[in-house]
Design an enzyme around this catalytic site. Structure first.
Site, short mmCIF file in Angstrom:
data_model
loop_
_atom_site.label_atom_id
_atom_site.label_comp_id
_atom_site.label_asym_id
_atom_site.label_seq_id
_atom_site.Cartn_x
_atom_site.Cartn_y
_atom_site.Cartn_z
CG HIS A 72 37.80 8.17 71.02
ND1 HIS A 72 37.50 8.25 72.35
CD2 HIS A 72 38.91 7.41 70.92
CE1 HIS A 72 38.40 7.56 73.04
NE2 HIS A 72 39.27 7.05 72.20
CE1 TYR A 200 31.23 14.01 78.68
CE2 TYR A 200 31.37 12.47 76.85
CZ TYR A 200 31.76 13.64 77.47
OH TYR A 200 32.69 14.46 76.85
N PRO A 292 32.74 21.77 81.52
CG PRO A 292 34.07 20.57 83.01
CD PRO A 292 33.19 21.75 82.93
CE LYS A 296 31.48 20.85 71.30
NZ LYS A 296 32.49 19.86 70.95
CE1 TYR A 384 31.42 14.81 73.79
CE2 TYR A 384 33.05 14.29 72.10
CZ TYR A 384 32.67 14.37 73.43
OH TYR A 384 33.58 14.00 74.41
#
Ligand code: RFL
Ligand code: PHB
Length: 389
Positions: A72, A200, A292, A296, A384
């Site tokens: 991704h 998100y 979460p 990570k 990220y």
């Protein structure tokens, strides 16, 4: 029995460490409290950083991941009906890999079995003895049988509820913790994901996350109350609530179906220091937990494994203790950065019970800044995809 490295915990940290050591000719035994099926039945992480992918390659376990995983290049962030994308490749020059923790663990079990690596399942009463000496040993029971392993080192890869952390005396160990006043209700469903990248979502009804395992298997989460139980949530209620938290276009195109797994996870930030006591080394969830948001947990476990594996290699191949001596400090430096990112992203995306109207305005202002600023997106993308080891 005798081995070089006794590993407590047959989750991803313990198995990855064992397989990496094996590749370098270092012997280990893994002790796991549950059965293999139980470990493989836990639905957890889905997003892997480049560092973990690299370790799976080094362990000789990455073929299926490369064939079946999905790279991704970015993620979507929504608030209300607004949505924007953070481009990882553009801002951080990396992507992440969508491949479930279950599959990572399965690949590692397959590799350990192929190499005739010893994994003892259903172990009980594991006790670590003399970790602060040069010759530690473990005692434990299997089917009522008392057993003992003598070893050079002990790797405590036994998760948050394991024995390893508790073995470090309280006057040596310092713990830092933050509990969040909500949980995540997650479901797995055999439906196509609503979007080809993760979403998100910050909504006035609480956080939601649209994730996936592959193009036929979706993983969705919604922020829920800590007093909720998965049985309180019918599939219909879950889907209806998820739709209310997504931008209209995504809500309208969401494909729903029966859940094949449903569970609630509390959110916690936790770090214990130091991560080493004598010849005992803590790795992964045994030493730290992140909420979460930002994916990570497993990735930070992997960076611990990287530092410990390299330290042990240095010891066995070059006779140097520098790597193991520096383990705790090096691992913790990266752990705290992952803690910060997970805490920041959680704070940005959730509704808190005591949040004031001012606090909500601050969240929106920060989301708008993230949407419009390349610098802010770069900071998010760098974290990220994973900070360098
Ligand atoms: P684990 O996976 O808990 O494995 C520890 C193992 O040790 C065994 N054990 C013992 N064995 C022998 N003797 C004892 N006394 C023992 N006590 C325990 C346990 O049975 C178990 O098999 O820890 P490990 O290996 O450090 O791995 C950590 C990861 O599992 C964890 O950080 C992630 O799952 C967190 N996480 C995520 N991480 C990511 O990087 N990306 C994600 O997308 C992500 N999503 C998640 C997550 C965790 C979640 N939950 C449920 C906590 C999503 C969720 C919902
Ligand atoms: C998941 O797919 O389980 C997942 C993805 C991203 C997160 C957390 C969990 O931040």
């Amino acid at each position: 029995m005798k081995t070089q490295v006794a590993i407590i915990g047959g989750g991803p940290s313990g198995l990855l460490l064992s397989q990496l050591l094996h590749v370098r000719g270092i012997d280990s035994i893994v002790l796991e409290r549950k059965t293999k099926d139980y470990v493989l039945g836990r639905i957890r992480a889905g997003v892997l950083e480049r560092g973990l992918v690299g370790l799976m390659e080094e362990a000789g376990c990455a073929d299926r991941m490369h064939a079946e995983g999905f790279p991704h290049d970015g993620t979507l962030v929504s608030y209300g009906d607004e949505m924007f994308r953070v481009d990882f490749t553009k801002h951080a020059g990396e992507h992440v890999m969508i491949y479930g923790q279950t599959e990572v663990t399965r690949d590692l079990y397959d590799a350990r079995e192929k190499a005739n690596g010893l994994i003892e399942f259903n172990v009980e009463n594991v006790v670590i003895h003399d970790a602060d000496s040069d010759s530690p040993h473990l005692t434990y029971n299997v089917d009522g049988d008392a057993r003992r392993i003598d070893c050079d080192f002990v790797a405590g890869c036994d998760g948050f509820h394991g024995v390893s952390r508790q073995t470090i005396p309280l006057d040596v160990r310092k713990e830092y913790e933050k509990l969040y006043p909500f949980g995540w209700l997650g479901i797995l469903s055999e439906t196509p994901p609503v979007n080809h990248e993760l979403i998100y979502a910050n909504s006035e009804r609480g956080f939601a996350l649209c994730s996936m395992r592959n193009d036929k298997l979706s993983r969705y989460y919604i922020q829920c109350s800590l007093s909720d139980s998965p049985d309180d949530w019918t599939d219909e209620a879950f889907w209806a609530e998820l739709k209310r938290r997504l931008p209209k276009e995504q809500a309208d195109s969401l494909v729903t179906g029966p859940s094949i797994e449903k569970s609630i996870a509390p959110l916690r930030s936790f770090v214990t220091e130091p991560m080493r006591w004598g010849r005992l080394f803590l790795c992964g969830d045994a030493a730290h937990i992140v909420p979460p948001t930002g994916a990570k947990g497993l990735n930070t476990a992997a960076s611990d494994v990287h530092y410990l594996y390299n330290g042990l290699r240095d010891y066995y191949e070059n006779g140097s203790e520098a790597g193991i001596d520096g383990y705790s400090e090096k691992a913790l430096a990266r752990v705290w950065k992952a803690e910060r990112f997970s805490w920041w992203f959680s704070s940005l995306m959730h509704r808190y019970p005591d949040q004031s109207e001012f606090d909500i305005k601050m969240q929106v202002a920060e989301l708008e800044f993230l949407r419009s600023s390349d610098a802010a997106q770069k900071a998010m993308a760098e974290n990220y995809v994973g900070l360098p080891y």
